[in-house]
Design a protein around this motif. Structure first.
Motif, PDB file in Angstrom:
ATOM      1  N   HIS A  80       0.777  -1.151   0.022  1.00 15.86           N
ATOM      2  CA  HIS A  80       0.005   0.033  -0.014  1.00 15.86           C
ATOM      3  C   HIS A  80       0.751   1.267  -0.078  1.00 15.86           C
ATOM      4  O   HIS A  80       2.035   1.320   0.487  1.00 15.86           O
ATOM      5  CB  HIS A  80      -0.911  -0.128   1.266  1.00 15.86           C
ATOM      6  N   ILE A  81       0.177   2.308  -0.410  1.00 16.08           N
ATOM      7  CA  ILE A  81       0.957   3.747  -0.397  1.00 16.08           C
ATOM      8  C   ILE A  81      -0.123   4.689   0.085  1.00 16.08           C
ATOM      9  O   ILE A  81      -1.327   4.579  -0.150  1.00 16.08           O
ATOM     10  CB  ILE A  81       1.397   3.970  -1.736  1.00 16.08           C
ATOM     11  N   VAL A  82       0.528   5.526   0.637  1.00 14.81           N
ATOM     12  CA  VAL A  82      -0.336   6.638   1.469  1.00 14.81           C
ATOM     13  C   VAL A  82      -0.232   7.865   0.282  1.00 14.81           C
ATOM     14  O   VAL A  82       0.923   8.487   0.261  1.00 14.81           O
ATOM     15  CB  VAL A  82      -0.078   7.070   2.931  1.00 14.81           C
ATOM     16  N   PHE A  83      -1.176   8.457  -0.207  1.00 13.62           N
ATOM     17  CA  PHE A  83      -1.317   9.490  -1.217  1.00 13.62           C
ATOM     18  C   PHE A  83      -2.115  10.672  -0.491  1.00 13.62           C
ATOM     19  O   PHE A  83      -3.384  10.397  -0.340  1.00 13.62           O
ATOM     20  CB  PHE A  83      -1.967   9.188  -2.418  1.00 13.62           C
ATOM     21  N   GLU A  84      -1.407  11.789  -0.194  1.00 15.52           N
ATOM     22  CA  GLU A  84      -2.151  12.700   0.463  1.00 15.52           C
ATOM     23  C   GLU A  84      -1.768  14.181  -0.279  1.00 15.52           C
ATOM     24  O   GLU A  84      -2.401  15.301   0.555  1.00 15.52           O
ATOM     25  CB  GLU A  84      -1.510  13.034   1.975  1.00 15.52           C
ATOM     26  N   GLU A  85      -1.200  14.370  -1.210  1.00 12.89           N
ATOM     27  CA  GLU A  85      -1.040  15.570  -1.824  1.00 12.89           C
ATOM     28  C   GLU A  85      -2.185  16.315  -2.347  1.00 12.89           C
ATOM     29  O   GLU A  85      -1.746  17.318  -2.747  1.00 12.89           O
ATOM     30  CB  GLU A  85       0.198  15.269  -2.895  1.00 12.89           C
ATOM     31  N   CYS A  86      -3.115  15.571  -2.709  1.00 13.30           N
ATOM     32  CA  CYS A  86      -4.429  16.336  -3.245  1.00 13.30           C
ATOM     33  C   CYS A  86      -5.346  16.813  -2.075  1.00 13.30           C
ATOM     34  O   CYS A  86      -6.394  17.179  -2.186  1.00 13.30           O
ATOM     35  CB  CYS A  86      -4.964  15.308  -4.154  1.00 13.30           C
ATOM     36  N   PRO A  88      -7.191  15.014   0.746  1.00  8.88           N
ATOM     37  CA  PRO A  88      -7.773  13.830   1.680  1.00  8.88           C
ATOM     38  C   PRO A  88      -6.619  12.789   1.795  1.00  8.88           C
ATOM     39  O   PRO A  88      -5.834  12.706   0.837  1.00  8.88           O
ATOM     40  CB  PRO A  88      -8.961  13.244   1.130  1.00  8.88           C
ATOM     41  N   SER A  89      -6.294  12.194   2.914  1.00  9.29           N
ATOM     42  CA  SER A  89      -5.326  11.163   3.047  1.00  9.29           C
ATOM     43  C   SER A  89      -5.939   9.955   2.391  1.00  9.29           C
ATOM     44  O   SER A  89      -7.072   9.378   2.763  1.00  9.29           O
ATOM     45  CB  SER A  89      -5.008  10.826   4.481  1.00  9.29           C
ATOM     46  N   ILE A  90      -5.278   9.437   1.242  1.00  8.57           N
ATOM     47  CA  ILE A  90      -5.904   8.330   0.488  1.00  8.57           C
ATOM     48  C   ILE A  90      -4.876   7.033   0.642  1.00  8.57           C
ATOM     49  O   ILE A  90      -3.890   7.246   0.403  1.00  8.57           O
ATOM     50  CB  ILE A  90      -6.058   8.658  -0.777  1.00  8.57           C
ATOM     51  N   LEU A  91      -5.741   6.003   0.934  1.00  9.78           N
ATOM     52  CA  LEU A  91      -4.829   4.726   1.159  1.00  9.78           C
ATOM     53  C   LEU A  91      -5.143   3.752  -0.556  1.00  9.78           C
ATOM     54  O   LEU A  91      -6.353   3.523  -0.822  1.00  9.78           O
ATOM     55  CB  LEU A  91      -5.182   4.033   2.277  1.00  9.78           C
ATOM     56  N   VAL A  92      -3.905   3.537  -1.019  1.00 10.29           N
ATOM     57  CA  VAL A  92      -4.049   2.768  -2.195  1.00 10.29           C
ATOM     58  C   VAL A  92      -3.406   1.491  -1.922  1.00 10.29           C
ATOM     59  O   VAL A  92      -2.409   1.334  -1.412  1.00 10.29           O
ATOM     60  CB  VAL A  92      -3.284   3.514  -3.451  1.00 10.29           C
ATOM     61  N   VAL A  93      -4.157   0.383  -2.040  1.00 16.11           N
ATOM     62  CA  VAL A  93      -3.641  -0.893  -1.695  1.00 16.11           C
ATOM     63  C   VAL A  93      -4.189  -1.997  -2.793  1.00 16.11           C
ATOM     64  O   VAL A  93      -5.054  -2.012  -3.702  1.00 16.11           O
ATOM     65  CB  VAL A  93      -4.531  -1.384  -0.638  1.00 16.11           C
ATOM     66  N   ARG A  94      -3.212  -2.977  -2.994  1.00 15.72           N
ATOM     67  CA  ARG A  94      -3.299  -4.003  -4.011  1.00 15.72           C
ATOM     68  C   ARG A  94      -4.156  -5.144  -2.997  1.00 15.72           C
ATOM     69  O   ARG A  94      -3.377  -5.641  -1.923  1.00 15.72           O
ATOM     70  CB  ARG A  94      -2.057  -4.457  -4.796  1.00 15.72           C
ATOM     71  N   ASN A  95      -5.060  -5.720  -3.878  1.00 16.69           N
ATOM     72  CA  ASN A  95      -5.958  -6.837  -2.961  1.00 16.69           C
ATOM     73  C   ASN A  95      -5.349  -8.127  -3.358  1.00 16.69           C
ATOM     74  O   ASN A  95      -4.391  -8.417  -4.323  1.00 16.69           O
ATOM     75  CB  ASN A  95      -7.393  -6.676  -3.091  1.00 16.69           C
ATOM     76  N   SER A  96      -5.942  -9.049  -2.687  1.00 16.69           N
ATOM     77  CA  SER A  96      -5.469 -10.470  -3.259  1.00 16.69           C
ATOM     78  C   SER A  96      -5.836 -11.069  -4.365  1.00 16.69           C
ATOM     79  O   SER A  96      -5.322 -12.046  -4.806  1.00 16.69           O
ATOM     80  CB  SER A  96      -6.281 -11.444  -1.923  1.00 16.69           C
ATOM     81  N   GLN A  97      -6.591 -10.481  -5.188  1.00 22.05           N
ATOM     82  CA  GLN A  97      -7.144 -10.730  -6.580  1.00 22.05           C
ATOM     83  C   GLN A  97      -6.177  -9.983  -7.472  1.00 22.05           C
ATOM     84  O   GLN A  97      -6.381 -10.014  -8.735  1.00 22.05           O
ATOM     85  CB  GLN A  97      -8.543 -10.171  -6.787  1.00 22.05           C
ATOM     86  N   GLY A  98      -5.349  -9.071  -7.192  1.00 24.91           N
ATOM     87  CA  GLY A  98      -4.556  -8.495  -8.108  1.00 24.91           C
ATOM     88  C   GLY A  98      -4.681  -7.185  -8.470  1.00 24.91           C
ATOM     89  O   GLY A  98      -4.117  -6.410  -9.127  1.00 24.91           O
ATOM     90  N   SER A  99      -5.944  -6.416  -7.906  1.00 26.77           N
ATOM     91  CA  SER A  99      -6.456  -5.442  -8.241  1.00 26.77           C
ATOM     92  C   SER A  99      -5.932  -4.473  -7.370  1.00 26.77           C
ATOM     93  O   SER A  99      -5.713  -4.732  -6.163  1.00 26.77           O
ATOM     94  CB  SER A  99      -8.108  -5.433  -8.421  1.00 26.77           C
ATOM     95  N   VAL A 100      -6.102  -2.859  -7.687  1.00 28.40           N
ATOM     96  CA  VAL A 100      -5.795  -1.865  -6.713  1.00 28.40           C
ATOM     97  C   VAL A 100      -6.955  -1.214  -6.327  1.00 28.40           C
ATOM     98  O   VAL A 100      -8.061  -0.845  -7.277  1.00 28.40           O
ATOM     99  CB  VAL A 100      -4.715  -0.926  -7.557  1.00 28.40           C
ATOM    100  N   ASN A 101      -7.166  -0.840  -5.156  1.00 29.97           N
ATOM    101  CA  ASN A 101      -8.241  -0.356  -4.671  1.00 29.97           C
ATOM    102  C   ASN A 101      -7.871   1.011  -3.956  1.00 29.97           C
ATOM    103  O   ASN A 101      -6.599   1.016  -3.345  1.00 29.97           O
ATOM    104  CB  ASN A 101      -9.087  -0.996  -3.518  1.00 29.97           C
ATOM    105  N   ALA A 102      -8.704   1.872  -3.720  1.00 27.54           N
ATOM    106  CA  ALA A 102      -8.205   3.373  -3.114  1.00 27.54           C
ATOM    107  C   ALA A 102      -9.316   3.751  -1.982  1.00 27.54           C
ATOM    108  O   ALA A 102     -10.705   3.516  -2.327  1.00 27.54           O
ATOM    109  CB  ALA A 102      -8.046   4.409  -4.069  1.00 27.54           C
ATOM    110  N   PHE A 103      -9.066   4.093  -0.951  1.00 23.33           N
ATOM    111  CA  PHE A 103     -10.075   4.317   0.245  1.00 23.33           C
ATOM    112  C   PHE A 103      -9.626   5.666   0.917  1.00 23.33           C
ATOM    113  O   PHE A 103      -8.387   6.018   1.112  1.00 23.33           O
ATOM    114  CB  PHE A 103      -9.999   3.389   1.211  1.00 23.33           C
ATOM    115  N   CYS A 118       3.929   4.203   3.456  1.00 23.19           N
ATOM    116  CA  CYS A 118       3.996   2.872   2.685  1.00 23.19           C
ATOM    117  C   CYS A 118       4.246   1.781   3.263  1.00 23.19           C
ATOM    118  O   CYS A 118       5.296   2.022   4.380  1.00 23.19           O
ATOM    119  CB  CYS A 118       4.808   3.269   1.567  1.00 23.19           C
ATOM    120  N   GLY A 119       3.745   0.847   2.859  1.00 21.07           N
ATOM    121  CA  GLY A 119       4.168  -0.472   3.430  1.00 21.07           C
ATOM    122  C   GLY A 119       3.488  -1.671   2.841  1.00 21.07           C
ATOM    123  O   GLY A 119       2.927  -1.811   1.618  1.00 21.07           O
TER     124      GLY A 119
END
Length: 403
Positions: A80-86, A88-103, A118-119
């Motif tokens: 996952h990466i943390v994206f805050e430059e826009c 809101p703090s946004i968490l971008v994470v790859r799931n077990s199916q290989g897709s990327v989600n953002a919350f 990130c981690g």
């Protein structure tokens, strides 16, 4: 659409060289460049007005698809990466199916931030009360669950924001409830120009941040023209690239710009069969704030440099996320960088580039912006016909802001 990207890069580079041949003379006095129809003026307030920045944050940085990272930044499930430059703090994470989600990076219990940096993790556990979510944002564990009797756990999943992974890039819209991202429509005819540089097959080399006391657009302008090379970069960039000569290609709101090397004069006037074979190199501008330089810093050392420019909480503050990546053909079969020497060259390339940008481009941007904020109310900025990329960029920003 061809998938032989190496061949396409060679064809694109040959087309660029042919256009150079029409622009370059035997000396700088006889050079010309691809131009807009005429010069253009805009008020200095586009860089200094805090209300204007508020509009840009709402309609551009929180309303458009913005590059939050690269696929290689989150290669495995749980990365996952943390994206805050826009905003809101946004968490971008790859799931077990290989897709990327953002919350939104906040727990749905009391709003605490889930991740600080990130981690990688198998689940997303809140540091406040240990509410735990899976990689798709579903609430899976509530300690002391008796205290929440009757609560529908399925309604307490993480708040999604639109996210799209395409061509090795991860885009988000930094606003909950925004429309989904149709990235191919957004990129339009620019898509194959990005695909040919094979961002989906790069590996990270090094990254850093650069700060400056200027408006984000003033700094971004420095990436879009070579008119300043001879003066500002006399001992650096101008040693490699000819000043005030450029080939410009526009793709709706995006563009590509290229600058001939100083050695180009050696083959001007000769038949194509005698032209040197050059690796493809270009500056790609992915609207609204991302610059991708693909090219050779030294013989046989092609790199991808990515600059993402953001307002840093104020109309006169800039934060640039800068990273260097190695393209696929610079890799061994085992996926590692060729050798320690290449890694060292890539890291030195980032350090050298960052030094030039920080001490020359951003230095002049900060100086210029400090003057603009005190300029008369009727003072206008002028963009020459020889600066078509800047004209196009500012017109497209105005279009988004409906000005």
């Amino acid at each position: 659409m061809t998938t032989d990207w190496k061949q396409r890069r060679e064809e694109t580079q040959l087309n660029i060289l042919r256009r150079y041949a029409k622009l370059l003379g035997s000396s700088a006095r006889s050079d010309t460049t691809e131009m807009a129809d005429s010069a253009m003026e805009r008020p200095a307030s586009i860089y200094t007005d805090a209300d204007r920045l508020d509009q840009e944050m709402e309609h551009i940085f929180q309303g458009l698809p913005i590059v939050a990272g690269l696929s290689v930044d989150v290669p495995n499930a749980g990365d996952h990466i943390v994206f805050e430059e826009c905003g809101p703090s946004i968490l971008v994470v790859r799931n077990s199916q290989g897709s990327v989600n953002a919350f939104l990076n906040m727990c749905t219990h009391r709003g605490a931030k889930l991740k600080e940096s990130c981690g990688a993790s198998r689940s997303l556990c809140c540091p406040f009360h240990a509410w735990t979510f899976d990689l798709n944002g579903n609430l899976t564990s509530v300690p002391g669950e008796a205290g929440f009797e009757g609560m529908d756990k399925s309604s307490k999943g993480l708040v999604k924001v639109p996210c799209a992974e395409w061509g090795g890039l991860i885009f988000v819209k930094a606003r909950a409830g925004a429309e989904d991202i149709d990235i191919e429509s957004y990129l339009g005819k620019f898509a194959p120009e990005l695909l040919q540089i094979e961002i989906d097959k790069v590996v990270p080399v090094k990254s850093t941040e650069m700060l400056a006391d200027c408006n984000w657009k003033y700094a971004l302008d420095t990436y879009g023209e070579g008119y300043h090379f001879a003066r500002l970069h006399a001992q650096t960039v101008h040693q490699l690239s000819i000043s005030n000569v450029a080939v410009f290609d526009q793709f709706e709101c995006h563009h590509r710009i290229t600058f001939p090397t100083q050695s180009s004069r050696e083959w001007i006037g000769k038949p194509e069969s005698e032209w040197p074979k050059q690796s493809f190199g270009a500056v790609h501008f992915l609207f609204p704030n991302t610059v991708l330089f693909y090219g050779s810093l030294s013989e046989g050392m092609v790199l991808l440099q990515i600059f993402r420019l953001f307002p840093d909480g104020d109309v006169g503050k800039l934060r640039t996320k800068f990273a260097v990546y190695a393209p696929s053909f610079m890799l061994k079969e085992n996926g590692k960088l060729d050798d320690e020497t290449f890694t060292m060259v890539g890291e030195m390339g980032l350090d050298a580039t960052a030094h030039v940008v920080q001490t020359e481009d951003y230095w002049v941007a900060a100086n210029g912006w400090s003057c603009l904020k005190d300029a008369p109310a009727d003072f206008n900025i002028t963009y020459g016909a020889n600066e078509p990329a800047l004209q196009a960029m500012h017109k497209n920003i105005e279009k988004v802001l409906q000005l």
